[in-house]
Structures are given as C-alpha cells and as structure tokens.
Design a protein around this motif. Structure first.
Motif, PDB file in Angstrom:
ATOM      1  N   MET A 240       0.722  -1.042   0.054  1.00  0.00           N
ATOM      2  CA  MET A 240      -0.081  -0.012   0.078  1.00  0.00           C
ATOM      3  C   MET A 240       0.636   0.966   0.098  1.00  0.00           C
ATOM      4  SD  MET A 240      -3.002  -1.225   2.690  1.00  0.00           S
ATOM      5  CE  MET A 240      -1.371  -1.214   4.024  1.00  0.00           C
ATOM      6  N   ASP A 241       2.213   0.874   0.103  1.00  0.00           N
ATOM      7  CA  ASP A 241       2.823   2.244   0.559  1.00  0.00           C
ATOM      8  C   ASP A 241       4.393   1.650   0.655  1.00  0.00           C
ATOM      9  OD1 ASP A 241       3.846   4.585   1.414  1.00  0.00           O
ATOM     10  OD2 ASP A 241       3.131   4.468   3.634  1.00  0.00           O
ATOM     11  N   ASP A 242       5.332   2.189   0.131  1.00  0.00           N
ATOM     12  CA  ASP A 242       6.614   1.862   0.145  1.00  0.00           C
ATOM     13  C   ASP A 242       7.739   2.559   1.326  1.00  0.00           C
ATOM     14  OD1 ASP A 242       6.746   0.465  -2.121  1.00  0.00           O
ATOM     15  OD2 ASP A 242       7.212   2.168  -3.675  1.00  0.00           O
ATOM     16  N   GLY A 243       7.125   3.624   1.634  1.00  0.00           N
ATOM     17  CA  GLY A 243       7.348   4.362   2.924  1.00  0.00           C
ATOM     18  C   GLY A 243       8.879   4.937   2.352  1.00  0.00           C
ATOM     19  N   VAL A 244       8.921   5.234   1.465  1.00  0.00           N
ATOM     20  CA  VAL A 244       9.965   6.038   0.858  1.00  0.00           C
ATOM     21  C   VAL A 244       9.382   7.745  -0.024  1.00  0.00           C
ATOM     22  CG1 VAL A 244      12.065   4.810   1.071  1.00  0.00           C
ATOM     23  CG2 VAL A 244      10.285   4.679  -0.970  1.00  0.00           C
ATOM     24  N   PRO A 245       9.670   8.351   0.248  1.00  0.00           N
ATOM     25  CA  PRO A 245       9.375   9.973  -0.701  1.00  0.00           C
ATOM     26  C   PRO A 245       9.937   8.736  -2.469  1.00  0.00           C
ATOM     27  CG  PRO A 245      11.003  10.674   0.978  1.00  0.00           C
ATOM     28  CD  PRO A 245      11.139   8.988   1.019  1.00  0.00           C
ATOM     29  N   GLY A 246       8.255   9.155  -2.867  1.00  0.00           N
ATOM     30  CA  GLY A 246       8.311   9.240  -4.088  1.00  0.00           C
ATOM     31  C   GLY A 246       8.026   7.868  -4.688  1.00  0.00           C
ATOM     32  N   GLY A 247       7.518   7.512  -3.965  1.00  0.00           N
ATOM     33  CA  GLY A 247       7.773   5.457  -4.152  1.00  0.00           C
ATOM     34  C   GLY A 247       6.685   5.641  -3.718  1.00  0.00           C
ATOM     35  N   PHE A 248       5.961   4.120  -4.382  1.00  0.00           N
ATOM     36  CA  PHE A 248       4.231   3.534  -4.305  1.00  0.00           C
ATOM     37  C   PHE A 248       3.627   4.432  -3.180  1.00  0.00           C
ATOM     38  CE2 PHE A 248       1.528  -0.014  -4.795  1.00  0.00           C
ATOM     39  CZ  PHE A 248       0.485   0.984  -5.964  1.00  0.00           C
ATOM     40  N   TRP A 249       2.552   4.492  -3.394  1.00  0.00           N
ATOM     41  CA  TRP A 249       2.071   5.226  -2.806  1.00  0.00           C
ATOM     42  C   TRP A 249       0.444   4.970  -1.960  1.00  0.00           C
ATOM     43  CZ3 TRP A 249       2.210   6.769   2.291  1.00  0.00           C
ATOM     44  CH2 TRP A 249       0.402   7.783   2.938  1.00  0.00           C
ATOM     45  N   LEU A 250      -0.362   5.301  -1.190  1.00  0.00           N
ATOM     46  CA  LEU A 250      -1.490   4.739  -0.715  1.00  0.00           C
ATOM     47  C   LEU A 250      -2.828   4.805  -2.293  1.00  0.00           C
ATOM     48  CD1 LEU A 250      -3.475   3.072   0.680  1.00  0.00           C
ATOM     49  CD2 LEU A 250      -4.137   5.310   2.397  1.00  0.00           C
ATOM     50  N   GLU A 251      -2.901   5.936  -2.244  1.00  0.00           N
ATOM     51  CA  GLU A 251      -3.624   6.797  -3.746  1.00  0.00           C
ATOM     52  C   GLU A 251      -3.734   5.590  -5.131  1.00  0.00           C
ATOM     53  OE1 GLU A 251      -3.850  10.660  -4.218  1.00  0.00           O
ATOM     54  OE2 GLU A 251      -3.791  11.289  -2.544  1.00  0.00           O
ATOM     55  N   GLU A 252      -2.166   4.608  -5.324  1.00  0.00           N
ATOM     56  CA  GLU A 252      -1.858   4.493  -6.677  1.00  0.00           C
ATOM     57  C   GLU A 252      -2.695   3.463  -6.408  1.00  0.00           C
ATOM     58  OE1 GLU A 252       1.487   6.512  -9.099  1.00  0.00           O
ATOM     59  OE2 GLU A 252       1.606   5.300  -7.578  1.00  0.00           O
ATOM     60  N   ALA A 253      -2.196   2.397  -4.466  1.00  0.00           N
ATOM     61  CA  ALA A 253      -2.482   1.043  -4.448  1.00  0.00           C
ATOM     62  C   ALA A 253      -4.297   0.754  -4.650  1.00  0.00           C
ATOM     63  CB  ALA A 253      -2.111   0.682  -3.181  1.00  0.00           C
ATOM     64  N   ILE A 254      -4.826   1.977  -4.051  1.00  0.00           N
ATOM     65  CA  ILE A 254      -6.413   1.522  -4.108  1.00  0.00           C
ATOM     66  C   ILE A 254      -6.812   1.373  -6.334  1.00  0.00           C
ATOM     67  CG2 ILE A 254      -8.736   3.044  -4.142  1.00  0.00           C
ATOM     68  CD1 ILE A 254      -7.105   4.145  -1.481  1.00  0.00           C
ATOM     69  N   THR A 255      -5.820   2.561  -6.158  1.00  0.00           N
ATOM     70  CA  THR A 255      -6.314   2.032  -8.295  1.00  0.00           C
ATOM     71  C   THR A 255      -6.077   0.868  -8.405  1.00  0.00           C
ATOM     72  OG1 THR A 255      -6.167   4.042  -8.602  1.00  0.00           O
ATOM     73  CG2 THR A 255      -6.173   3.252  -9.855  1.00  0.00           C
ATOM     74  N   VAL A 256      -5.066   0.596  -7.927  1.00  0.00           N
ATOM     75  CA  VAL A 256      -4.335  -0.459  -8.489  1.00  0.00           C
ATOM     76  C   VAL A 256      -4.688  -1.583  -8.207  1.00  0.00           C
ATOM     77  CG1 VAL A 256      -1.966  -2.650  -8.569  1.00  0.00           C
ATOM     78  CG2 VAL A 256      -1.939  -0.051  -8.799  1.00  0.00           C
ATOM     79  N   VAL A 257      -5.495  -2.199  -6.945  1.00  0.00           N
ATOM     80  CA  VAL A 257      -6.502  -2.643  -6.123  1.00  0.00           C
ATOM     81  C   VAL A 257      -7.927  -2.823  -7.039  1.00  0.00           C
ATOM     82  CG1 VAL A 257      -7.436  -4.431  -4.522  1.00  0.00           C
ATOM     83  CG2 VAL A 257      -4.965  -2.916  -4.144  1.00  0.00           C
ATOM     84  N   ARG A 258      -8.301  -1.829  -6.812  1.00  0.00           N
ATOM     85  CA  ARG A 258      -9.710  -2.000  -7.687  1.00  0.00           C
ATOM     86  C   ARG A 258      -8.793  -2.561  -9.392  1.00  0.00           C
ATOM     87  NH1 ARG A 258     -10.845   4.547  -6.745  1.00  0.00           N
ATOM     88  NH2 ARG A 258     -11.907   4.194  -5.156  1.00  0.00           N
ATOM     89  N   TRP A 259      -8.002  -1.960  -9.800  1.00  0.00           N
ATOM     90  CA  TRP A 259      -7.891  -2.598 -11.396  1.00  0.00           C
ATOM     91  C   TRP A 259      -8.254  -4.136 -11.097  1.00  0.00           C
ATOM     92  CZ3 TRP A 259      -3.282   1.347 -13.082  1.00  0.00           C
ATOM     93  CH2 TRP A 259      -4.443   2.425 -13.408  1.00  0.00           C
ATOM     94  N   LEU A 260      -7.342  -4.892 -10.179  1.00  0.00           N
ATOM     95  CA  LEU A 260      -7.204  -6.444  -9.978  1.00  0.00           C
ATOM     96  C   LEU A 260      -8.626  -6.610 -10.149  1.00  0.00           C
ATOM     97  CD1 LEU A 260      -3.963  -6.696  -8.337  1.00  0.00           C
ATOM     98  CD2 LEU A 260      -4.483  -7.156 -10.538  1.00  0.00           C
ATOM     99  N   GLU A 261      -8.997  -6.247  -8.639  1.00  0.00           N
ATOM    100  CA  GLU A 261     -10.636  -6.637  -8.987  1.00  0.00           C
ATOM    101  C   GLU A 261     -11.359  -6.447 -10.138  1.00  0.00           C
ATOM    102  OE1 GLU A 261     -14.387  -6.087  -5.823  1.00  0.00           O
ATOM    103  OE2 GLU A 261     -13.068  -4.186  -6.055  1.00  0.00           O
ATOM    104  N   GLU A 262     -11.351  -5.552 -11.122  1.00  0.00           N
ATOM    105  CA  GLU A 262     -12.021  -5.637 -12.031  1.00  0.00           C
ATOM    106  C   GLU A 262     -11.943  -6.360 -13.478  1.00  0.00           C
ATOM    107  OE1 GLU A 262     -11.245  -1.449 -13.243  1.00  0.00           O
ATOM    108  OE2 GLU A 262     -12.859  -1.055 -11.496  1.00  0.00           O
ATOM    109  N   ASP A 263     -10.436  -6.886 -13.147  1.00  0.00           N
ATOM    110  CA  ASP A 263      -9.982  -7.517 -13.814  1.00  0.00           C
ATOM    111  C   ASP A 263     -10.332  -9.097 -13.645  1.00  0.00           C
ATOM    112  OD1 ASP A 263      -8.647  -5.679 -15.328  1.00  0.00           O
ATOM    113  OD2 ASP A 263      -6.044  -6.586 -14.008  1.00  0.00           O
TER     114      ASP A 263
END
Length: 388
Positions: free
Chosen positions: A221-244
């Motif tokens: 959900m969060d890489d824990g580093v500035p500029g890394g993968f973050w929660l808002e993007e994780a929400i979208t990716v999990v939504r896409w995986l669900e839709e797939d």
C-alpha cells in the motif's frame, strides 16, 4: 457490516480454510540446496498443528535470477516431489497451504545466484554492492509465463492457494514504484503502464489454473519512501485487479526491502545482528550508517489498519490484513473492520500454538516483543530467538 467469525470455516476462492487465520510468508532459510527438506516441512507442520487455517511457503522463485539467495526454492522438476511431501504433511494436520511465488528483482543476489539481477530500471543495491539491470520486454514476457508455469506446478503439487508477490520492492513492485521505474515504454510513466506487469501476471496465472486453486496477491500500500508507490495509487491498482477478475483476494502490506525494510515490520532495529550477517565492507557500513537505512518505527497492534481501511472502503474483493495481528483482540478487530482474513508472522514464530490456545481458551496473546531479531535468522533457519 457483518462481523465475520474468525474461527469458523471460510472460503478463499475455491479453497476452504478451517478458519480465517493464515501464517504469513516468512522466508524459512531451510532449503540450502534449493529443495524441500524435512526441516522445512516440520517448520510449516507446527503452524498447521497449532491451528492456523493456512500456512504460506515462502518464497518460491519463478526464475533462477529471481532468488534472494542461491538456496531458495525455485519451480523445477527437482523441487516437485518435496513440495508434494510438504503439502501432504500440512493437509494431514487439517490446514491448507499456500505457495508465495514471485521474482525478487533488485532484491535478488546476483553473486550467489550466478545470474544478473533485473528490475524495472537500472538500480544499485547497497546490500550486494551490485547493479540490477533494467528488464527487457522479452524478460517481462518470460517472467509472466514463468509465473503461470509455477502456478500450474503448485496446483499439481497439492497447494490450495498461490500468493503472487507484488510488494516490498521485488520485481513487479519495482514497476509499480514511480521512484524506481523510469522507463519510457509501455511499462513506465503512467500508473496504468506501471501496473501492466502486475495485471498481465495475475491474468496469466488465473488462465493457467482456472478455478482449481485460490489466487491472491500481496500488494504494498505504501513503499515508505518519498516518491515511492503510495496509498492513492495502491487503491487504484487493487480496483483494477478486482475489475480484471483474476484474484480471489489481496494481502495488504507495506515497505520496501530495498529502501526501508523495517517499515514493513515496525518495532526495534537489530543493527548489531544485521551487521553480523554482512561481509565487509557492508558490515562496516551497517555499523556507521545502519540507523539511517534500518529506520525504527514505533510498534502498535494492527499498525497497517488505517491504510488498509481505505482500500477496504474502495473494493469488495476479499482482503487479508497483516501487520501487528498478535492475538484474539486484533483478530476480532480485523473481522469487525470487514477484513475476511488475517495473516500472522512474528506472533506465530513466538508461539506456533497460539491459534489452538485461543480456540480452546477463548483468549490469547503472543509473547512477541517485536525485537525483530527473528528477521536476522532467515538464512540459517527462521525462528524466534527468545524461544528455547
């Protein structure tokens, strides 16, 4: 929202678990020659005998360059008989068993593997003092197919579930990260492009196994580093995986093994023990600047819950909560919050019989003090250092 009963049988895709508690993937360090050993079977058998609904074998590499060390399990003809012995032993204890599969990417050790490491974009790894090169599109195609092959092999070996590793800075996670992924092809740039590898992999695995086996993915959900993968993007990716429609569930995690490993665990940073594992000059580096790499985060029970709630609100896909699940109270909390399953790691290393104790006595709490010294045992046999 209906509160689920944690200790009643539950469905995870086509698999039936006797309860909703899963032993999380913690690399065992019990396959020095890359094949299943009696020690590995006994390691997982004790959690099954201790009452978990499912135990997770970690970590099974899909390609030779995707191992974090040369002794790690890889899906080959040589590993198949041992894996069948392992699944039979777990089933005999009444539990299900999952195989975590993936490719370590830049976390892999090219010196021990004898193969170059690959990742989303060229990356220097401080631990191995070596570069991981950018994966080609041919590499991506090969590794997608390797995941499908591993999923088929897991089905034939008797596993009940596959857990795809999309987190912790491993290969597919590195593609999701805008900090690590600097590509200008169809796998870089936009989030849709950065998520393409993950979605292709999940689709290939689902197509390979159909409904014979549960397919879940571990997503940061969060890489824990500035500029890394973050929660808002994780929400979208999990939504896409669900839709797939490719997954039966998602395990929600956080942190990067490359850049902020203790963000995953919280608690103490065992710098002296980490340093003892390293050759020079890495050993000296840990002594001098280790506290900046192994940053300490305060431990609280259910410490990933705040992030996980936001994904829970966004999808209907079954979700697995991990991070500070330590006993009956935190298990019940996860159920009240709408999570279908929980994963436990350090708590079960501390007390493999914890789940049976809770079921029999109606309460129970791990004795784990979150010193995180267990993390430093992974290459010599993972264990709680405080247990006899």
């Amino acid at each position: 929202m209906t509160t689920l009963e944690a200790f009643a049988p539950a469905k995870l895709g086509p698999a039936t678990l006797r309860n909703r508690i899963i032993k999380s993937a913690t690399f065992e360090g019990m396959t020095p020659k890359g094949v299943v050993t009696d020690e590995l079977i006994d390691f997982h058998r004790k959690f099954a005998a201790g009452g978990v609904g499912m135990t997770t074998v970690a970590y099974c590499a899909v390609a030779p360059e995707g191992r974090t060390s040369a002794g790690q399990l890889q899906w080959t003809e040589e590993t198949a008989p041992g894996l069948r012995r392992l699944t039979d032993a777990i089933h005999a204890e009444g539990a299900a068993v999952s195989a975590q599969i993936g490719h370590a990417g830049a976390v892999a050790n090219p010196k021990s593997n004898g193969h170059k490491a690959i990742t989303s974009s060229r990356h220097f790894h401080l631990t191995t003092l070596s570069f991981a090169e950018a994966a080609s599109e041919a590499d991506i195609d090969r590794i997608v197919e390797a995941h499908a092959h591993a999923a088929k092999a897991a089905t034939e070996a008797g596993f009940d579930a596959i857990e795809l590793h999309f987190g912790h800075g491993y290969l597919i996670s590195s593609f999701l990260s805008p900090k690590m992924n600097h590509r200008n092809d169809s796998y870089g740039g936009s989030l849709e492009n950065r998520a393409r590898f993950a979605r292709r992999t999940a689709r290939a695995v689902r197509d390979a196994v159909g409904t014979k086996i549960a397919v879940i993915a571990k997503v940061s959900m969060d890489d824990g580093v500035p500029g890394g993968f973050w929660l808002e993007e994780a929400i979208t990716v999990v939504r896409w995986l669900e839709e797939d429609g490719t997954l039966d569930g998602v395990v929600l995690t956080a942190g990067s093994s490359l850049e902020n490993p203790l963000y995953t665990f919280r608690g103490d940073a065992p710098l002296r023990e980490f340093g003892a594992l390293m050759p020079q000059p890495q050993k000296l580096g840990i002594k001098l600047v280790g506290k900046h790499f192994l940053r300490t985060y305060p431990y609280t029970d259910a410490y990933l819950l705040d992030h996980a709630r936001q994904i829970r609100d966004a999808v209907d896909l079954p979700l697995v909560l991990l991070g500070g699940i330590t006993g009956k109270e935190s298990i019940d909390l996860a159920m009240r919050e709408g999570f279908e399953f929980v994963q436990m790691g350090r708590a079960l290393l501390s007390d493999p019989n914890l789940i049976k104790t809770i079921e029999e006595e109606g309460h129970g709490q791990t004795l784990c003090i979150h010193c995180n010294k267990c993390i430093t045992t992974i290459y010599g046999g993972t264990r709680c250092v405080l247990r006899p």
